[in-house]
Design a protein around this motif. Structure first.
Motif, mmCIF file in Angstrom:
data_model
loop_
_atom_site.group_PDB
_atom_site.id
_atom_site.type_symbol
_atom_site.label_atom_id
_atom_site.label_comp_id
_atom_site.label_asym_id
_atom_site.label_seq_id
_atom_site.Cartn_x
_atom_site.Cartn_y
_atom_site.Cartn_z
ATOM 1 N N UNK A 178 -41.486 -2.591 -62.078
ATOM 2 C CA UNK A 178 -41.037 -2.447 -60.734
ATOM 3 C C UNK A 178 -41.902 -1.927 -59.759
ATOM 4 N N UNK A 179 -42.845 -1.230 -59.968
ATOM 5 C CA UNK A 179 -43.789 -0.940 -59.125
ATOM 6 C C UNK A 179 -44.622 -2.302 -58.538
ATOM 7 N N UNK A 180 -45.076 -3.327 -59.797
ATOM 8 C CA UNK A 180 -45.839 -4.299 -59.505
ATOM 9 C C UNK A 180 -44.928 -5.379 -58.562
ATOM 10 N N UNK A 219 -33.208 -3.290 -59.391
ATOM 11 C CA UNK A 219 -34.018 -2.413 -60.276
ATOM 12 C C UNK A 219 -33.305 -0.884 -60.540
ATOM 13 N N UNK A 220 -33.483 -0.398 -61.560
ATOM 14 C CA UNK A 220 -33.019 0.852 -61.612
ATOM 15 C C UNK A 220 -33.604 1.866 -62.451
ATOM 16 N N UNK A 221 -33.486 3.229 -62.201
ATOM 17 C CA UNK A 221 -34.358 4.292 -62.949
ATOM 18 C C UNK A 221 -33.215 5.310 -63.135
ATOM 19 N N UNK A 222 -33.594 5.967 -64.209
ATOM 20 C CA UNK A 222 -32.923 7.040 -64.650
ATOM 21 C C UNK A 222 -33.244 8.186 -63.986
ATOM 22 N N UNK A 223 -32.325 8.814 -63.138
ATOM 23 C CA UNK A 223 -32.402 9.972 -62.290
ATOM 24 C C UNK A 223 -32.174 11.150 -62.947
ATOM 25 N N UNK A 224 -32.754 12.198 -62.342
ATOM 26 C CA UNK A 224 -32.686 13.719 -63.135
ATOM 27 C C UNK A 224 -31.476 14.220 -63.382
ATOM 28 N N UNK A 225 -30.389 13.588 -62.500
ATOM 29 C CA UNK A 225 -28.988 14.014 -62.730
ATOM 30 C C UNK A 225 -27.874 13.102 -63.451
ATOM 31 N N UNK A 226 -28.577 11.985 -64.250
ATOM 32 C CA UNK A 226 -27.837 10.979 -64.642
ATOM 33 C C UNK A 226 -27.217 11.564 -66.037
ATOM 34 N N UNK A 227 -27.767 12.311 -66.712
ATOM 35 C CA UNK A 227 -27.238 12.673 -68.009
ATOM 36 C C UNK A 227 -28.140 11.884 -69.152
ATOM 37 N N UNK A 228 -28.335 12.460 -70.171
ATOM 38 C CA UNK A 228 -28.991 11.870 -71.179
ATOM 39 C C UNK A 228 -28.502 10.952 -72.411
ATOM 40 N N UNK A 229 -27.105 11.229 -72.406
ATOM 41 C CA UNK A 229 -26.205 10.639 -73.526
ATOM 42 C C UNK A 229 -26.471 9.079 -73.455
ATOM 43 N N UNK A 230 -26.170 8.543 -74.576
ATOM 44 C CA UNK A 230 -26.273 7.033 -74.414
ATOM 45 C C UNK A 230 -25.543 6.138 -73.561
ATOM 46 N N UNK A 231 -24.109 6.555 -73.388
ATOM 47 C CA UNK A 231 -23.351 5.904 -72.331
ATOM 48 C C UNK A 231 -23.908 6.178 -70.897
#
Length: 495
Positions: free
Chosen positions: A274-276, A340-352
């Motif tokens: 993503x950065x590249x 492009x997407x990143x997992x945000x702090x508030x997104x939750x860590x469960x698989x779904x």
């Protein structure tokens, strides 16, 4: 009007440099003599001693067997992942006939070649080869200033804290090939085992980068290198100070790029892509290569499971990679930064939650569904390696979760989930080298499918276990979408 909106989006995208991923190369270094230095074998051997070492040695593979292993042939581009659906498990029992160590996507090097490059990579006079072994691999040491000692001198170095590396392998006696000396006897970050890990990452990353630059636009300068491995290079005052990227470039013989490292556990390479892409899109750099070397600590990580079922030790390779990101060349797959997407702090860590944020959400921003993606590349761990150790078939589990999201969204029925997994997923084929299995091994195959085949879109999804560092309980992840080049498709947009 939808058409006007799409046209406006297209003009906006073309106003910047549309980044493309032009090529990816992988190198596998077959290093059976280093298996005992993996974190898990090292700890177990300290408890159980020579009896366990004899067991390990009896289950080491030859270089021929490592080359003939079908998943390795996929890694270097001689076979396609989908072929594994038709090959009975375990795959190590179904060797490839007339297998080659070189392929369109990379190569497999033997242990002698790797050790010669280890000596070449040493800029601090810390790698010492045993006299007789150095003579045996002399052809690979041409032009290298090599430090050697006799067997007694090597043994003395080991007794004084040096890290030995071995010439073990199938049908070989135990033999010390050489040692890595401590960089500073009082600095934990420069102890010999740490330095060997970092040198191994440097060598495998450099071999992959050299392969890429020899084969892809060799006359075009590289502007920047982004390291994305899991090593920690530093000293007592900055344990993970980093920038192995520049060291990899130096060893690979390139002089034009700067560099920096991206750290995000297993998700590092996708974050780096993503950065590249952003660096190329902004015009800051014209050619950025994402690099990463292998993880010595993960060698033999699941050996207990392999011994229990009579398998050879399958975690006997180090992997390196190099991925070429440039501005639109009219052919290579486009890296859709708007998806492009990143997992945000508030997104939750469960698989779904993870897959909702990394797969579904970015597609919806483009008006796309999961079923509009031809292939998903997720954590592509080889189940031959993971299942005997009780870790299950990791890719299959992840694809089932994606299929469940598609069913929940009404794109498919529950009865259609197995077909979704089979047609849009992939069998796992990557060595368990941490950041390496996280989606990117499919890149060479995706590039081929998006340029020469019929595919239109491939999504790459990586996850990282931030909680392992004890600084947070969170997970992490990132995703990118590759699309067939709009110019290659002969139209303004592909969505």
């Amino acid at each position: 009007m939808p058409g006007a909106h799409v046209a406006a989006m297209t003009r906006e995208r073309r106003a910047i440099h549309v980044p493309v991923i032009r090529a990816a190369r992988f190198v596998l270094a077959h290093v059976p003599g280093l298996v005992v230095l993996g974190s898990k074998p090292r700890r177990e051997l300290a408890r159980e001693g020579e009896a366990l070492r004899a067991q390990l040695r009896a289950h080491l593979r030859s270089f021929h067997d490592a080359v003939a292993y079908f998943p390795h042939q996929i890694m270097i581009g001689n076979e396609v992942p989908e072929a594994l659906y038709e090959i009975p498990r375990p795959w190590h029992g179904q060797p490839t006939d007339n297998a080659r160590a070189s392929g369109a996507a990379g190569l497999i090097v033997d242990q002698d070649t790797f050790y010669a490059w280890l000596a070449r990579a040493d800029t601090a006079d810390l790698v010492v080869l045993e006299d007789a072994y150095a003579a045996r691999i002399a052809a690979g040491l041409t032009g290298v200033r090599v430090i050697t000692r006799d067997a007694a001198g090597v043994a003395l170095a080991v007794a004084s804290g040096a890290e030995p590396f071995y010439d073990d392998g199938a049908n070989k006696a135990i033999r010390v090939a050489g040692v890595v000396l401590p960089g500073d006897e009082a600095d934990e970050s420069l102890q010999a085992p740490v330095l060997l890990e970092n040198l191994a990452a440097k060598v495998t990353g450099a071999l992959a980068l050299r392969r890429l630059l020899d084969e892809v636009a060799p006359d075009q300068a590289v502007d920047f290198l982004l390291g994305s491995g899991e090593e920690a290079v530093g000293d007592r005052y900055q344990r993970g100070g980093g920038n192995l990227a520049k060291a990899i470039g130096e060893l690979a013989g390139v002089r034009t790029p700067g560099g920096a490292d991206v750290k995000a556990f297993c998700a590092g390479p996708v974050h780096a892509l993503i950065l590249a892409g952003a660096l190329v899109a902004s015009g800051v750099h014209r050619r950025v290569v994402v690099v990463g070397g292998g993880s010595l600590a993960k060698l033999g990580m699941k050996f207990r499971g392999h011994l229990a079922v009579g398998y050879p030790i399958l975690e006997d390779v180090l992997a390196g990679m190099a991925i070429d990101v440039v501005a639109d060349d009219g052919r290579s797959p486009e890296l859709r930064l708007d998806a492009a997407a990143v997992h945000r702090i508030g997104d939750g860590g469960a698989g779904h939650h993870m897959y909702g944020a990394l797969a579904q959400a970015p597609l919806r921003t483009l008006g796309l569904r999961l079923s509009d993606v031809d292939r998903f590349a997720v954590e592509l761990h080889n189940p031959d390696i993971t299942e005997p150790a009780g870790s299950g078939d990791i890719p299959a589990n992840n694809y089932t979760m994606l299929a469940a999201l598609a069913a929940r969204a009404g794109e498919i029925t529950r009865d259609q989930m197995p077909a979704f997994v089979r047609t849009r997923g992939l069998p796992g084929f990557s060595p368990t080298q941490g950041h390496i299995p996280s989606a990117i091994p499919y890149l060479p195959h995706a590039i081929r499918g998006l340029t020469e085949g019929t595919m239109k879109r491939v999504q790459f999804i990586a996850k990282g276990s931030l909680f392992l560092g004890r600084m947070t309980g969170m997970s992490d992840g990132a995703s990118i979408l590759l699309e067939r080049n709009a110019q290659l498709a002969g139209k303004g947009v592909t969505s």
